[in-house]
Design a protein around this motif. Structure first.
Motif, short mmCIF file in Angstrom:
data_model
loop_
_atom_site.label_atom_id
_atom_site.label_comp_id
_atom_site.label_asym_id
_atom_site.label_seq_id
_atom_site.Cartn_x
_atom_site.Cartn_y
_atom_site.Cartn_z
N UNK A 342 0.89 -1.17 0.14
CA UNK A 342 -0.15 -0.12 0.16
C UNK A 342 0.80 1.11 0.05
N UNK A 343 1.81 1.28 0.68
CA UNK A 343 3.17 2.28 0.79
C UNK A 343 3.36 2.85 -0.55
N UNK A 344 3.78 1.54 -1.21
CA UNK A 344 4.40 1.88 -2.38
C UNK A 344 3.41 2.17 -3.50
N UNK A 345 2.44 1.72 -3.22
CA UNK A 345 0.98 2.08 -4.52
C UNK A 345 0.81 3.54 -4.35
N UNK A 346 0.77 3.88 -3.02
CA UNK A 346 0.60 5.46 -2.90
C UNK A 346 1.59 6.21 -3.55
N UNK A 354 7.86 5.33 -9.89
CA UNK A 354 7.36 4.87 -10.90
C UNK A 354 6.88 3.28 -10.82
N UNK A 355 5.98 2.93 -11.45
CA UNK A 355 5.44 1.37 -11.15
C UNK A 355 6.51 0.49 -11.29
N UNK A 356 7.40 0.88 -12.35
CA UNK A 356 8.54 -0.23 -12.40
C UNK A 356 9.72 -0.29 -11.25
#
Length: 696
Positions: A342-346, A354-356
């Motif tokens: 969740x932290x990274x998605x935010x 970036x998503x990568x």
């Protein structure tokens, strides 16, 4: 500087007079700072470019790992020597031939201003730009507030100048701060652009117009900047200067900028922020560790996937470590994995990652049940429940699993690390690594050494902090170490103030007016009241019966009010918004009645002075006990872990500047009223009596 200096010569500025495009190279290791010799060399080089008919354009570039990264810190506090940087930069912009800046690494402060005065800018994709002067209590002093809006507009310039933040090359290109990104060979790309500009009208930044902002919008923006600065003067002054660029010619705007710069340079706030700047660097230099090699660490294990464990895992993954998180149940492990994702998605959603990059970092984190999977780790950090026996049991288990040389670290906030280490066969390998929540965001890291922790383990902690981009403070063992020990003492004083007549929101407001981002009761709600409650219960059997004890927080916990996570603590939270709660007001008033105290209105300045006295007195006790070696260690902990306003320089720096006598008087008064725990520290008494200062 000579017209055709060979690379072997030691001049910090060289002119390579190739035709038709010459190169001015700055070579002043380690960061090409704008020292007096660099300024002199640049001015002479630009004059030679103007004079030499064979030179039709020039590229300014830097040797080493960076473009000009700012001022020479060795000149801080000295009277400026000619040529002054504004004069050099004006000469660059006034040059009769195209000047192209070739930027790699960082272009900060004066380096950014040099780039702004150039007629064009080419940057490597990894380069970054910034005007960080507000972080030292200053404003740019060589045209930054006037030229930047002329390139990128008022709105963007206000953001960069008043925050002091850096922007990467891609954002700089979008803003118009740079003209091109290099595709490979930076200098060659800059030379090609310079060739294109030969014979073309020169694009002098200072001659560009600035589109004005609506007066009402400008006033609102300036007010917002001052509010966010929480008492710091420089951001508001910087905003005023940027806004002036729309109505004043460059020369007049620069005169106002220079006047403001000189005014702020001699201010108390700038002195405090310069102290903070140097203190952040000095804390990493510990006597006796200069020649000690840290142990190699790449594989890190984390026991516990709660809020702290997850944050620590993210911090290590962000720094490129191989991370493994373990828990005792599938449910707890899955919750931790979701929390980290969740932290990274935010971060992706906000554009910070970036998503990568998110996917790459998630791949570096593994998950497992039980500690047996940690047998290949170089470092294991526990982030389990704050209970001594729970942690001792875990360390016994880890001691039998981990190979020799693996470092065992505890993230405890208060507990005696020596007692945790004593259950292992390797107490020399045990250290405290006290992260602050959220661990992936907060910069402070307390490295806690026991009497048996070896020097190379401490050196490893410092090395890890550098890789994690944390600010480390090394301390010894005591209850709460540095930060939480001081917090406990000034939180007690805040609770005494409650009984005497103040309410939580009034105390918080007074401390926020002092410059803290949050007051102590709002902080308690954010951290969770149950953590401090567990500590109070642990210490209850040894508490001095004469000590004044306030039980309001205990009653809140008994009512299940643990702060934000339960929707209520010192405040009530509706939709995440903090609201004053009549239930708490009633508890506070009842406590005053039980103690037989007549409640009175307590002004903000009394609240501030009593809290400050509590902080300084406890800090002096910490110094007396050699928990840390230097006052600056305390200042760094309080600024980076607890929000003590950096523009005040930290509590001990400020105590020296304002004088210790008023603080000592306040301590003595509290000792008379509140009893044990308020005895003046030897260091405080000694300094006040002798007139000596912590900072000669």
């Amino acid at each position: 500087m000579t017209a055709a200096a060979s690379p072997e010569q030691a001049e910090p500025v060289r002119l390579i007079p190739t035709a038709p495009v010459a190169v001015i190279e700055i070579d002043n290791p380690p960061v090409n700072a704008t020292s007096q010799t660099v300024r002199t060399g640049l001015l002479e080089a630009i004059r030679e470019v103007d004079r030499n008919p064979q030179i039709e354009a020039v590229v300014m570039a830097c040797a080493g790992r960076t473009f000009v990264a700012g001022a020479d810190i060795r000149e801080f506090g000295q009277s400026p020597r000619e040529p002054h940087l504004p004069d050099v930069i004006n000469a660059i912009e006034a040059c009769s031939k195209p000047v192209v800046a070739a930027i790699h690494g960082t272009a900060l402060g004066g380096g950014c201003e040099i780039a702004l005065a150039s007629h064009a800018r080419v940057a490597e994709p990894g380069a970054s730009f910034g005007l960080p002067e507000v972080k030292l209590g200053l404003v740019p002093g060589a045209g930054g507030t006037q030229r930047l809006p002329r390139l990128i507009g008022l709105e963007a310039a206000l953001d960069l100048v008043t925050s002091g933040r850096n922007v990467k090359a891609a954002e700089a290109l979008r803003l118009g701060l740079v003209d091109r990104l290099s595709s490979g060979d930076l200098r060659q790309d800059a030379i090609e652009l310079a060739r294109e500009l030969i014979g073309q009208p020169l694009r002098r930044t200072g001659e560009r117009p600035v589109a004005p902002m609506d007066a009402e919008a400008a006033s609102a923006k300036a007010a917002e900047i001052r509010r966010k600065a929480r008492g710091a003067e420089a951001p508001g002054k910087a905003a005023e200067l940027v806004l002036l660029s729309a109505s004043l010619p460059l020369k007049d705007g620069m005169a106002r900028e220079r006047e403001t710069f000189l005014e702020l340079r001699s201010s108390e706030q700038s002195a405090a922020l310069r102290h903070a700047f140097f203190a952040e660097r000095e804390v990493t230099r510990l006597p006796g560790l200069d020649s000690v090699e840290p142990r190699p660490v790449q594989k890190v294990g984390i026991v516990g996937a709660g809020t702290m464990g997850s944050g620590i895992a993210i911090a290590f993954a962000d720094a490129g470590f191989d991370v493994k998180v373990v828990e005792t149940s599938e449910q707890a492990l899955a919750a931790g994995q979701t929390r980290i994702a969740d932290v990274y998605d935010k971060q992706v959603g906000s554009g910070r990652l970036t998503a990568a990059a998110r996917d790459e970092r998630l791949r570096t984190i593994g998950y497992a049940l039980g500690t047996s999977s940690l047998s290949d780790r170089d470092l294991v950090i526990e982030a389990v429940f704050e209970d001594l026996e729970v942690k001792r049991s875990l360390f016994r288990d880890l001691d039998g699993i981990l190979p020799p040389g693996t470092i065992l670290a505890t993230n405890t906030s208060y507990l005696d690390i020596s007692l945790i280490a004593s259950v292992t066969s390797r107490p020399a390998d045990v250290v405290g690594l006290h992260f602050f929540s959220p661990a992936n965001v907060m910069k402070l890291l307390e490295i806690v050494r026991t009497d048996k922790t070896t020097a190379d383990v401490v050196a490893t902690g410092l090395s890890l902090a550098k890789r994690l981009r944390k600010i480390p403070v090394v301390c010894r063992v005591c209850d709460g170490f540095v930060g939480n020990r001081i917090l406990s003492r000034y939180r007690l004083q805040a609770e005494y103030l409650l009984e005497e007549g103040a309410l939580p929101h009034e105390i918080d407001a007074a401390l926020e007016a002092f410059g803290f981002p949050m007051g102590p009761f709002a902080v308690s709600d954010l951290a969770g009241l149950d953590i401090a409650w567990a500590r109070r219960k642990r210490l209850a059997p040894t508490r001095d019966p004469r000590e004044r004890y306030v039980d309001i927080a205990d009653r809140l916990c008994e009512a299940g009010r643990f702060g934000r996570k339960t929707g209520a603590g010192w405040y009530r939270y509706e939709g995440g918004k903090r609201e004053v709660d009549p239930f708490v007001t009633t508890l506070v008033e009842e406590s005053s009645q039980r103690r037989g105290l007549t409640r009175r209105r307590i002004p903000a300045d009394e609240i501030q002075s009593r809290i400050r006295a509590a902080i300084v007195n406890e800090a002096c006790k910490i110094l007396d006990e050699r928990i840390v070696e230097r006052p600056l260690d305390v200042d760094v902990v309080m600024m980076h872990g607890y929000g003590y306003p950096a523009w005040r320089g930290g509590p001990l720096f400020e105590a020296d500047r304002v004088g210790l006598q008023p603080i000592l008087a306040q301590v003595k008064e509290r000792a008379d009223q509140d009893g044990p725990g308020w005895e003046p520290a030897d260091g405080l008494v000694g300094c006040a009596a002798s007139g000596a200062k912590f900072y000669p």
